[in-house]
Design a protein around this motif. Structure first.
Motif, mmCIF file in Angstrom:
data_model
loop_
_atom_site.group_PDB
_atom_site.id
_atom_site.type_symbol
_atom_site.label_atom_id
_atom_site.label_comp_id
_atom_site.label_asym_id
_atom_site.label_seq_id
_atom_site.Cartn_x
_atom_site.Cartn_y
_atom_site.Cartn_z
ATOM 1 N N GLU A 14 22.686 -27.091 -75.897
ATOM 2 C CA GLU A 14 23.187 -26.354 -76.779
ATOM 3 C C GLU A 14 22.955 -26.031 -77.320
ATOM 4 N N LEU A 23 25.447 -22.045 -76.898
ATOM 5 C CA LEU A 23 26.886 -21.614 -77.450
ATOM 6 C C LEU A 23 26.291 -20.031 -77.724
ATOM 7 N N SER A 77 30.568 -29.909 -75.788
ATOM 8 C CA SER A 77 29.365 -29.664 -76.310
ATOM 9 C C SER A 77 29.793 -31.606 -77.162
ATOM 10 N N GLU A 120 34.744 -25.546 -76.743
ATOM 11 C CA GLU A 120 34.306 -24.585 -77.397
ATOM 12 C C GLU A 120 35.868 -23.498 -78.056
#
Length: 662
Positions: free
Chosen positions: A31, A35, A48, A253
């Protein structure tokens, strides 16, 4: 309240503790890398699950590899614990061909039979019903397997949540309903989602066992779910699990977390499932810092190597033939010819016999619907079925069309066949979403067939009024991935129903209620099939082409019998999706005039598309505009004279005459 996690190892072996730690560390590190890639524009979107790893890893670790699991888009730990090669996940997220959807769907919207995962389904709720169907398949196979399905606290507000839990309870299905309660449905807090104190409290209303589990404590998740899974395998039943947790980033996000109070973020940051467990293992001497560093180095190397594989993969080059070919599962049907041994029976008897013989042919076929078991259905089509096939395969359902359609799909995922009876075609609106968004798209999205037939008693002419008389085939002919069959005669009804059951693709099978007991025909007694997608020319002529289906075919026949001077090709479509365009175009090119008769209201019906297709393909052969005749633009009325005015039957002869005189 204190922000710490208390671990109780019980008799868990050291190797298992390390496995759980590494299991959480891997998705966390993936993860963090994703990102970075998101900011670099190398993936398009990210949901996420940072802060929730203990749930996905803990639950998946206690399931056997052959047991299905249905995760959401914050359950990366499910995929990594099932040991899917990372380069395939990275290819999926970049829309590469080596992913699981050939670039057709994103992030976690995919499934894979190789790893027994049915991925995230929009609109959330149907996923729970799919788990019911998979679990029903497990129960009927008596394979002692459990199925786990995930949803969030926001998803529990959907009606599908209620329907799926209710069905699972009534049928004692071996399902773990895993609710990740992270406090927010996107930005909407739980205080605006529900008024009960805990989601687990709802278990009482469904008569099922429920538990609240600390979703950030991987040991608590592992031990409690392990004990439950072992017991459910022996004593099949559903269990509702509420995992109290939090997501440390936005819904996705782009959402951010500004709507979350700072003190709440700080509290849950102290309950980080990975950091807390790592520190505890260090304090207990289970691992050393050198081991941790080595694990992180190995995972980083694996991520980098597999990312490079995905980066090196070619970008998908669109291929029209491939796209169109994958909408349906390829199927070369075995056409079993009808025998000459026949009996004169009604339309309704032909449907019943076709369904019964299909049940005899396919031991893995399950039929479901309201009142279809001992009662035999409201039209008595399944009367006597329970005596022959038993209640396991002839299942009364609660009144919950959406969950039952989803469960039918779950049976298909688990390698079985399903026929669902909509008590009336009108009621399909309550199951519309899983038909058009799940059944129709499944094979195109990730190659999973939806081996489901939905029977649709439909049509006017019986004084049933607006809620029980629609012929709503146009809702589905519009949707790629569905097949739509609409017979007008008993022989066709039987042969096409048998063919629909054999077809691995989803089929909407329309049965006109007014034809059930009014139309008789000599029907072959033995099992046989007819090819879906082939029309039937009932009359041969050269003045005009008449195209119809269902009850409209009989109206057209009656008109021609009363007007013997009219020399017409009469085409009974039988199948609306796919269409027999070859027969249609050949006839129009011969006659030069065409009239399309449908019971559905005019605007947006299949006659409109047929008219456009004929105009585009046969324009130079037309001697008159294409004529459409249909019901008036109102809902269907109850009173007999109003119903007659609504239907096009009494207007057809005049419209046909006017076309011939054009």
């Amino acid at each position: 309240m204190a922000a710490h996690i208390e671990y109780h190892f019980a008799d868990i072996e050291k190797d298992t503790l390390i496995h759980l730690y590494k299991g959480m560390l891997k998705p966390r590190m993936i993860e963090e890398k994703m990102l970075v890639l998101l900011r670099q524009g190398k993936i398009s979107k990210w949901f996420s699950g940072i802060g929730q790893e203990a749930i996905a890893v803990g639950v998946t670790s206690v399931l056997n590899k052959e047991e299905y699991i249905l995760p959401m888009h914050r359950n990366l730990g499910v995929f990594t614990t099932r040991e899917i090669p990372l380069h395939r996940l990275f290819s999926q997220w970049q829309g590469k061909m080596n992913g699981f959807t050939k670039g057709r769907d994103r992030s976690f919207h995919f499934g894979t039979q190789d790893y027994k995962i049915v991925g995230m389904i929009s609109h959330l709720g149907p996923q729970l019903g799919v788990a019911d169907g998979i679990a029903l398949g497990n129960k009927l196979k008596n394979n002692q397997q459990v199925c786990a399905v995930f949803t969030g606290e926001g998803g529990t507000s959907e009606g599908d949540f209620h329907e799926a839990l209710n069905v699972a309870s009534v049928w004692s299905l071996p399902v773990l309903f895993c609710v990740e309660n992270n406090g927010y449905g996107l930005s909407t807090p739980t205080s605006e989602q529900y008024n009960c104190e805990n989601i687990a409290d709802r278990g009482l209303g469904y008569g099922i066992e429920s538990h609240i589990i600390d979703g950030n404590n991987v040991i608590e998740v592992y031990t409690k779910v392990k004990a439950l899974a072992e017991d459910i395998r022996k004593n099949p039943r559903p269990v509702l699990l509420e995992f109290k947790t939090f997501r440390m980033r936005g819904h996705e996000e782009a959402s951010g977390t500004k709507y979350v109070p700072k003190e709440l973020m700080d509290y849950w940051a102290q309950k980080d499932p990975v950091i807390n467990f790592e520190n505890y293992l260090l304090s207990e001497g289970v691992i050393t810092q050198d081991t941790i560093d080595q694990n992180k180095s190995e995972i980083k190397q694996e991520i980098d190597e597999h990312l490079q594989i995905a980066f090196n993969e070619e970008t998908i080059v669109p291929d029209l033939e491939t796209e169109l070919a994958d909408v349906y599962k390829a199927h070369s049907p075995e056409i079993i010819a009808p025998t000459d041994k026949k009996e004169k029976i009604r339309f309704i008897d032909a449907v019943s016999k076709g369904l019964r013989q299909s049940m005899e042919k396919h031991d893995d076929l399950v039929i479901m619907g309201q009142d279809i078991a001992e009662y035999g259905g409201v039209f008595k089509i399944t009367e006597g079925f329970t005596e022959q096939f038993g209640k396991d395969r002839v299942r009364n359902t609660p009144i919950c069309e959406s969950a039952v359609v989803s469960a039918a799909y779950g049976l298909s995922v688990n390698g079985m066949k399903a026929v669902m009876e909509m008590q009336f075609a009108d009621f399909v609106s309550s199951g519309f979403n899983p038909i058009v968004n799940l059944l129709a798209k499944s094979h195109y999205r990730w190659g999973q067939q939806a081996d489901v037939v939905v029977r649709m008693p439909c049509g006017a002419g019986v004084g049933a009024g607006p809620f029980h008389s629609q012929t709503n085939e146009a809702w589905f002919t519009k949707t790629p991935g569905l097949k739509v069959v609409y017979p007008a005669f008993p022989q066709d009804a039987k042969g096409l129903l048998c063919a629909a059951v054999n077809d691995p693709n989803p089929v909407l099978f329309f049965e006109h209620k007014a034809l059930y007991r009014s139309v008789y025909q000599e029907v072959s007694e033995d099992y046989f099939t007819l090819e879906i997608g082939k029309a039937h020319k009932l009359k041969e002529g050269n003045q005009v082409t008449i195209i119809s289906y269902g009850a409209g075919v009989h109206w057209a026949l009656e008109t021609l019998e009363q007007n013997t001077e009219i020399n017409a090709d009469l085409i009974d479509l039988r199948s609306l999706q796919p269409l027999d365009t070859e027969m249609i175009f050949a006839s129009v090119r011969k006659t030069g005039k065409v009239i399309i008769l449908q019971e559905d209201s005019l605007f947006g019906g299949i006659a409109s598309d047929l008219s456009s297709m004929i105009t585009e393909e046969c324009f130079e052969h037309l001697d008159a505009p294409v004529k459409r005749v249909a019901s008036i633009e109102t809902p269907i009325p109850f009173q007999s004279e109003l119903e007659k005015q609504y239907l096009p039957k009494n207007r057809f002869a005049a419209e046909l005459t006017a076309l011939l005189e054009y």
